[in-house]
Design a protein around this motif. Structure first.
Motif, PDB file in Angstrom:
ATOM      1  N   UNK A 649       0.838  -1.203   0.000  1.00  0.00           N
ATOM      2  CA  UNK A 649       0.000   0.000   0.000  1.00  0.00           C
ATOM      3  C   UNK A 649       0.872   1.252   0.000  1.00  0.00           C
ATOM      4  N   UNK A 650       0.274   2.364  -0.449  1.00  0.00           N
ATOM      5  CA  UNK A 650       0.986   3.643  -0.467  1.00  0.00           C
ATOM      6  C   UNK A 650       1.296   4.114   0.949  1.00  0.00           C
ATOM      7  N   UNK A 652       1.899   2.269   3.563  1.00  0.00           N
ATOM      8  CA  UNK A 652       3.028   1.477   4.057  1.00  0.00           C
ATOM      9  C   UNK A 652       4.333   2.002   3.463  1.00  0.00           C
ATOM     10  N   UNK A 653       4.324   2.297   2.166  1.00  0.00           N
ATOM     11  CA  UNK A 653       5.526   2.832   1.513  1.00  0.00           C
ATOM     12  C   UNK A 653       5.946   4.157   2.139  1.00  0.00           C
ATOM     13  N   UNK A 654       4.974   5.033   2.419  1.00  0.00           N
ATOM     14  CA  UNK A 654       5.290   6.328   3.016  1.00  0.00           C
ATOM     15  C   UNK A 654       5.867   6.170   4.417  1.00  0.00           C
ATOM     16  N   UNK A 655       5.297   5.245   5.205  1.00  0.00           N
ATOM     17  CA  UNK A 655       5.801   5.020   6.561  1.00  0.00           C
ATOM     18  C   UNK A 655       7.235   4.507   6.534  1.00  0.00           C
ATOM     19  N   UNK A 669       4.364  -1.868  -5.441  1.00  0.00           N
ATOM     20  CA  UNK A 669       5.310  -1.228  -6.358  1.00  0.00           C
ATOM     21  C   UNK A 669       5.141  -1.841  -7.749  1.00  0.00           C
ATOM     22  N   UNK A 670       5.317  -3.129  -7.831  1.00  0.00           N
ATOM     23  CA  UNK A 670       5.124  -3.860  -9.089  1.00  0.00           C
ATOM     24  C   UNK A 670       5.162  -5.349  -8.800  1.00  0.00           C
ATOM     25  N   UNK A 671       4.396  -6.110  -9.563  1.00  0.00           N
ATOM     26  CA  UNK A 671       4.404  -7.566  -9.426  1.00  0.00           C
ATOM     27  C   UNK A 671       5.573  -8.151 -10.227  1.00  0.00           C
ATOM     28  N   UNK A 672       5.987  -9.374  -9.900  1.00  0.00           N
ATOM     29  CA  UNK A 672       7.003 -10.031 -10.735  1.00  0.00           C
ATOM     30  C   UNK A 672       6.493 -10.174 -12.167  1.00  0.00           C
ATOM     31  N   UNK A 673       7.392  -9.998 -13.152  1.00  0.00           N
ATOM     32  CA  UNK A 673       6.963 -10.011 -14.559  1.00  0.00           C
ATOM     33  C   UNK A 673       8.074 -10.539 -15.452  1.00  0.00           C
ATOM     34  N   UNK A 674       7.713 -11.074 -16.623  1.00  0.00           N
ATOM     35  CA  UNK A 674       8.729 -11.508 -17.587  1.00  0.00           C
ATOM     36  C   UNK A 674       9.528 -10.310 -18.104  1.00  0.00           C
TER      37      UNK A 674
END
Length: 689
Positions: A649-650, A652-655, A669-674
């Motif tokens: 969550x945003x 959580x990132x800010x904290x 942030x981003x999921x795992x991806x090829x």
């Protein structure tokens, strides 16, 4: 009428001249024009100038250029009007070009009519005094300005002085402790023998250093890193003791928090796998001596994933806490319940007198865990599958007993769940683990394994700084599987090292392609304990980096704390060998393993990754917030970067950013991806990949 004897007068004058010539201070006379009219021999001793060369010359030519204007002005004022004797400091030039500080004591010389004829006086060398005063001023500045607390005692241990930092750290004002013994700070946590040993070393060696617990004026405990030094006089007698200390209370609290994490599960407070293994080893030794049985039960909550999926991780965590408490209530005080991870638990039952007795305990556990769970947002019900291994029938080591109990638990699930099963002879032969390993080896050779990449961003700028390579199995029947679904069963097998080698080669090759394409990404690759302990790892990594043209600093290898501690000296050598090839290391899931300051000092790591379990709960659980803050603070103290996993969550990132975390990683942030999808994601961030 008697007249003075001229001979006696001459003799007295000669005697007086002899006395003056042997004085340590310079005796001088200056006429009204400022010329030297008289100088004793001390002048030559002080300045190196011959008397014959100096007499008749202007006194100002022997004064330091920076002091001449002031000296001339004082001479003129002093000659113009009668004054009290004057004292004045100035610098005189020596013959060799150096200078000496002197204190001039001046008095007017008057004629019979009271008119000034000149000045007379003495010049005293005060260079040593000024150097001493400067040293005292410097010492006072250091004493009062030091960030460490300082206390000085007399030889009897009575405090004679403290500095400002002492007052700030201890809360005691200077006047409160003067004349008192430092025992006023005693916490009561050290016994008499501790202090006796301290003073014995202090008297014998003249110094003592170590950690000590004291108490502040408000009663709060104070951890100090303390050094006491004895001060001796010229005869070698102790005249004073100087104690210098720094406040390490915060660091000790962080260490205690992390050390607890080494042995207890943060969510439930139950012993973790490390402590479970230690206790099981002790129980095996005791049971062997007493020729008794003990039981190891492996538990898995059936349907727990459904609760997590339906109501979220918070509800799942709440259920786990309640389940842990129910098991505590069912077991005897001498038994142990531990959390192995996720929804898996283990029970250690000492004095297992019979299979019937053990099965009775298992049935009570099944009944207790099968009752409904009243959670904050819902009511849930789960069942439990239990596998039971007995010592010595089903194994003689903790690992063997736990593996066999795990196999029996899997059979309980296949039988319809909510069952308890003892280990069978078949499960002690060819295990399901070995069958799984064979299938996974076939998948490796068939090209069913692949890598995906999850981005990491700078916590402050949110700019991409690197990615982590994550392994997936494209199973022909079960679909895309994560490592947790297939790697656990091959831990410690040769296959695990083969898979690590494949991941390393694939990841470094991709990193080389990015470098050639101008994509400035770093790449993190996970290593197992088995791979980390291979003596040829550093050579292999260096070869791959050179083969694929990977720039220094782009490749980072992630290892678990427990893996790094398996053979510390060998691991340090491997890490140092990789570092020479420009490869760095990170400690993964930091806070869930040993988390010892001692090991963090020894391991040449540049990054610690905060376990995602703590990160996900940090905003709703004060304990997890404290752990995250402690890990970030500890990493900062050692100059190590922090990466937070599981950022969803945003808020959580800010904290985490406000706490000083360096980088963020997670679904928020981003999921795992090829690789292809990663290029598109980077382009969207403005990286132009």
């Amino acid at each position: 009428m008697n007249f003075p004897d001229p001979c006696n007068a001459v003799a007295e004058a000669a005697e007086l001249g002899c006395v003056i010539d042997h004085l340590r201070d310079v005796v001088f006379r200056i006429d009204g024009l400022g010329s030297w009219r008289f100088l004793n021999r001390a002048w030559t001793d002080l300045t190196g100038h011959a008397l014959a060369d100096s007499l008749g010359s202007d006194f100002l030519q022997h004064v330091h250029p920076l002091d001449r204007d002031g000296a001339e002005a004082r001479f003129q004022r002093f000659m113009a009007q009668a004054q009290e004797p004057l004292r004045h400091r100035l610098r005189l030039l020596r013959r060799d070009g150096s200078f000496v500080w002197v204190e001039a004591s001046l008095r007017q010389v008057l004629d019979a009519q009271g008119q000034p004829l000149g000045l007379t006086g003495t010049l005293a060398d005060v260079g040593e005094r000024l150097r001493t005063e400067e040293q005292l001023r410097l010492a006072a500045t250091v004493f009062n300005g030091a960030g460490e607390g300082i206390a000085v005692t007399d030889p009897h241990g009575r405090i004679v002085d403290v500095n400002a930092a002492f007052e700030a750290i201890t809360g005691y004002r200077r006047e409160q402790v003067l004349g008192r013994n430092p025992s006023v700070l005693s916490s009561g946590r050290h016994d008499k023998a501790f202090y006796q040993a301290m003073w014995a070393e202090l008297v014998d060696k003249g110094a003592w250093s170590g950690e000590i617990w004291n108490r502040r004026a408000d009663g709060a405990l104070l951890a100090e890193l303390l050094r006491i030094t004895a001060v001796r006089d010229a005869q070698g007698r102790h005249t004073h003791y100087v104690a210098i200390f720094s406040d390490i209370t915060g660091l000790k609290r962080q260490q205690e928090t992390l050390e607890r994490l080494a042995h207890y599960d943060a969510l439930t407070g139950l012993p973790n796998r490390v402590l479970l293994t230690d206790r099981l080893e002790q129980l095996i030794a005791q049971a062997s001596r007493r020729r008794e049985q003990l039981a190891v039960c492996y538990l898995d909550l059936d349907g727990f994933k459904d609760v997590n999926d339906a109501w979220g991780h918070a509800a799942g965590d709440e259920l786990l806490v309640q389940a842990a408490e129910r098991m505590r209530q069912v077991l005897r005080p001498t038994d142990t319940v531990a959390r192995l991870g996720g929804d898996e638990f283990a029970l250690l039952l000492d004095h297992a007198t019979s299979e019937a007795m053990v099965f009775g305990v298992a049935e009570r556990v099944l009944a207790a865990l099968g009752e409904p769970y009243l959670l904050e947002r819902c009511s849930a019900r789960v069942t439990t599958s239990i596998g039971i291994a007995l010592y010595p029938q089903h194994g003689h080591t903790p690992g063997h007993l736990l593996r066999n109990a795990d196999q029996a638990m899997l059979r309980a699930k296949r039988l319809g769940k909510n069952h308890a099963c003892f280990v069978t002879e078949d499960e002690m032969g060819v295990s399901e683990r070995e069958r799984h390993a064979l299938a996974l080896r076939q998948a490796l050779h068939a090209g069913e394994l692949l890598l995906v990449y999850q981005p990491k961003v700078d916590a402050r700028t949110r700019r991409p700084e690197g990615v982590e390579a994550l392994l997936r199995w494209q199973h022909p029947e079960r679909g895309l599987l994560s490592p947790g679904d297939f790697l656990v069963q091959v831990q410690g097998l040769e296959l695990e090292c083969e898979i690590d080698a494949w991941v390393l080669e694939q990841g470094v090759a991709q990193l080389g392609r990015w470098a050639r394409e101008g994509v400035a990404l770093s790449l993190s690759i996970n290593l197992s304990a088995s791979a980390l302990l291979q003596p040829q790892l550093a050579e292999r990594v260096a070869g791959l980096v050179a083969e694929h043209g990977v720039p220094p600093g782009r490749l980072e290898l992630e290892v678990l704390e427990t893996a790094a501690l398996a053979d510390l000296s060998a691991v340090v050598r491997t890490m140092e060998g990789c570092a020479r090839a420009g490869v760095s290391f990170a400690l993964d899931d930091f806070g869930t393993g040993y988390s010892s300051l001692h090991y963090l000092r020894q391991l040449p790591v540049k990054t610690v990754k905060i376990d995602q379990g703590f990160v996900r709960r940090m905003l709703s659980d004060a304990g997890d917030m404290h752990i995250v803050r402690a890990v970030i603070g500890l990493a900062g103290a050692f100059g190590v970067r922090t990466v937070a996993e599981g950022v969803e969550t945003a808020s959580c990132a800010q904290a985490l950013t406000e706490l000083g975390c360096d980088a963020l990683q997670g679904y928020g942030i981003a999921r795992p991806m090829p690789v292809a999808a990663l290029a598109q994601w980077l382009a969207a961030q403005g990286d132009g990949a």
